[in-house]
Design an enzyme around this catalytic site. Structure first.
Site, PDB file in Angstrom:
ATOM      1  N   TYR A  54       0.834  -1.201   0.000  1.00 38.12           N
ATOM      2  CA  TYR A  54       0.000   0.000   0.000  1.00 38.12           C
ATOM      3  C   TYR A  54       0.869   1.251   0.000  1.00 38.12           C
ATOM      4  O   TYR A  54       1.819   1.392   0.768  1.00 38.12           O
ATOM      5  CB  TYR A  54      -0.930   0.037   1.221  1.00 38.12           C
ATOM      6  CG  TYR A  54      -1.739   1.315   1.292  1.00 38.12           C
ATOM      7  CD1 TYR A  54      -2.718   1.578   0.339  1.00 38.12           C
ATOM      8  CD2 TYR A  54      -1.492   2.280   2.264  1.00 38.12           C
ATOM      9  CE1 TYR A  54      -3.437   2.762   0.364  1.00 38.12           C
ATOM     10  CE2 TYR A  54      -2.210   3.466   2.305  1.00 38.12           C
ATOM     11  CZ  TYR A  54      -3.183   3.696   1.344  1.00 38.12           C
ATOM     12  OH  TYR A  54      -3.884   4.862   1.366  1.00 38.12           O
ATOM     13  N   GLY A  61      -6.687   4.893  -0.662  1.00 37.48           N
ATOM     14  CA  GLY A  61      -8.028   4.973  -0.102  1.00 37.48           C
ATOM     15  C   GLY A  61      -8.897   3.822  -0.558  1.00 37.48           C
ATOM     16  O   GLY A  61      -8.512   2.645  -0.471  1.00 37.48           O
TER      17      GLY A  61
END
Length: 523
Positions: A54, A61
């Site tokens: 990530y 998001g």
């Protein structure tokens, strides 16, 4: 010019003020450069692996499930900055933007973000050049950081968007960078996200509000003492032994300040010489230290939160050196998702301070009203007018003060009690800390005006007690106020210029500066 050196272990409130308000230069320490390089090597190692991580090789998001191929990652970082620079409304003040940029640089230099040293150096160069990106009032929910405000700053680092130059003119950021020999940055993996994900805007505004409130609370103690004098009240309620039995530190400090201002007064203690002797002064006079003291203690808690935040590295994901994780890089380093970007700790104290400021403004207005009411002012003329009936005196000055107090009460409604979901319910609880900070800035400005009106009334009232001699500190305050262009008693005149001058006198710390040579340093 002062130089602030940014290391890996946070910064101080004084450094933030120096950069934001005084234009101090910024340099990166050798330690920070080393930490930046080490953290970047971890990100580069992770970026080379096939597994998605990530913030390094994924979307963001609610779009974090997509794995981004290497050839699209630079575009991804540019796109997040461009798309998130979506603020609207009036421009935010220059000092707020500089505080925000400096605090983001502080976190970048911690070695927890994975940003390359050259990006951090560009951030410092922009600050040192006096280039201030255009940031708008609206665009932060105070969670995932102050996203839109920080994005507008990151956009300027890329040479895009608008910025204000050192001459105050707004121009394309790329032109300003070129004029100062600054190369726009080409963002790489994780860097766009790292520049956006922090509580820096709300923290910067908290630090500046605390600096302003420190002056205003001292000013409020002085004006409360002046009002007590003007109302022929008693200073006996300020005796230290009365405040040690309820040992709130702020209360004791405020009482000591008032007592220091009143030392040697010829006006206090006359409350029992009247036709209807008073046993006690009204709450707005007698309880001034308790109300101002509670606000001081609220400020102490807010400083504790600010200091913790100044020592923090707020980013998501964060780069950790050593240990194991699903996202390991070189040398055992890893990248971890976290929730440290949530602004609740800062948002709460911003709201607490707005409540305290509203109450301080409220009690100040009550003392002003008492000074103007001939039935409660113990011998002063109605509205402190020269020829009551022909002259209205300070009647409408109190209206203005009352309007400000009413707005302060509205601004005291906490922003942090609200939350509104965003990002397809991925970010389903937010702090609204930016909004809390913005309304606190308005409240602090209003508080200076409210105290200025009380000061204007109290000094006029003292001068109308011509047969009595005020305290030396009070005389010093009155003399300095008159020298600043604020006129004393007399027939009606255009009041707005006097009130504006009194506001500047309070806001800029001149009231405190006038009194402290007599009293010594106030708490």
């Amino acid at each position: 010019m002062q130089t602030v050196v940014v290391g890996t272990s946070g910064t101080t409130a004084d450094d933030v003020i120096a950069v934001a308000r005084e234009g101090a230069r910024v340099e990166l320490s050798a330690e920070a450069r080393t930490a930046l390089a080490e953290a970047r090597s971890i990100v580069d190692a992770l970026a080379a692996k096939p597994e998605p991580v990530y913030g390094v090789s994924t979307g963001f998001g609610a779009l974090a499930t997509r794995h981004i191929s290497p050839e699209l990652r630079a575009q991804l970082q540019r796109n997040i900055v461009r798309s998130h620079a979506a603020g609207m409304g009036p421009r935010v003040e220059r000092e707020v933007v500089r505080a925000l940029m400096f605090l983001r640089l502080k976190t970048v230099c911690s070695g927890y973000t994975g940003v390359r040293p050259e990006v951090a150096q560009t951030m410092a160069a922009v600050l040192n050049a006096g280039i201030t990106p255009v940031v708008h009032e609206y665009g932060s929910l105070g969670c995932s950081g102050d996203l839109a405000p920080l994005s507008h700053c990151a956009l300027a680092l890329m040479g895009e968007g608008d910025a204000e130059g050192p001459d105050g003119t707004v121009r394309p950021a790329g032109e300003l960078l070129a004029e100062h020999g600054i190369e726009p940055v080409e963002l790489r993996e994780k860097e766009g996200l790292a520049l956006l994900n922090g509580t820096d805007g709300m923290l910067g505004m908290l630090i500046m509000a605390l600096a302003d409130l420190d002056r205003l609370y001292k000013s409020a103690d002085i004006t409360a003492a002046l009002s007590l004098e003007a109302l022929l009240g008693t200073e006996k309620v300020l005796a230290p032994e009365l405040h040690t039995v309820r040992p709130h530190p702020g209360q004791g400090a405020s009482a000591a300040n008032m007592l220091a201002v009143l030392k040697g007064s010829g006006l206090t203690g006359h409350f029992q010489e009247e036709e209807a002797p008073r046993v006690q002064d009204a709450y707005s006079v007698r309880c001034a230290p308790q109300v101002a003291g509670a606000g001081r203690d609220t400020m102490a808690h807010a400083r504790l939160v600010a200091d913790r935040e100044l020592a923090s590295a707020v980013d998501n994901p964060i780069v950790l050196r050593g240990g194991t994780s699903q996202a390991e890089g070189s040398g055992g380093g890893r990248v971890e998702s976290n929730g440290n970007f949530h602004g609740a700790p800062v948002a709460y104290v911003l709201d607490f301070l707005a409540v305290a400021a509203a109450d301080l403004g409220s009690i100040s207005e009550r003392r002003t009203d008492r000074l103007l009411d001939k039935n409660r002012s113990h011998g002063l003329p109605p509205f402190l007018a020269d020829d009551a009936g022909v002259d209205s005196g300070l009647m409408i000055a109190q209206y203005t003060q009352a309007a400000l107090v009413s707005e302060m009460k509205r601004l005291a409604v906490p922003a942090s009690a609200d939350s509104i979901p965003s990002s397809a319910m991925q970010e389903d609880h937010v702090s609204m800390g930016w909004s809390a900070a913005r309304k606190l800035r308005t409240a602090v400005g209003n508080l200076a005006r409210i105290i200025a009106v009380e000061l204007y009334a109290a000094t006029r009232a003292i001068e109308l007690r011509r047969h009595l001699t005020p305290a030396p500190a009070s005389q010093a305050a009155i003399a300095a106020l008159r020298a600043a262009g604020v006129e004393g008693p007399g027939p009606d005149r255009f009041l707005a210029p006097d009130l504006e001058a009194a506001e500047a006198f309070v806001r800029d710390g001149k009231l405190v500066a006038a009194v402290e040579p007599v009293t010594g340093p106030l708490a």
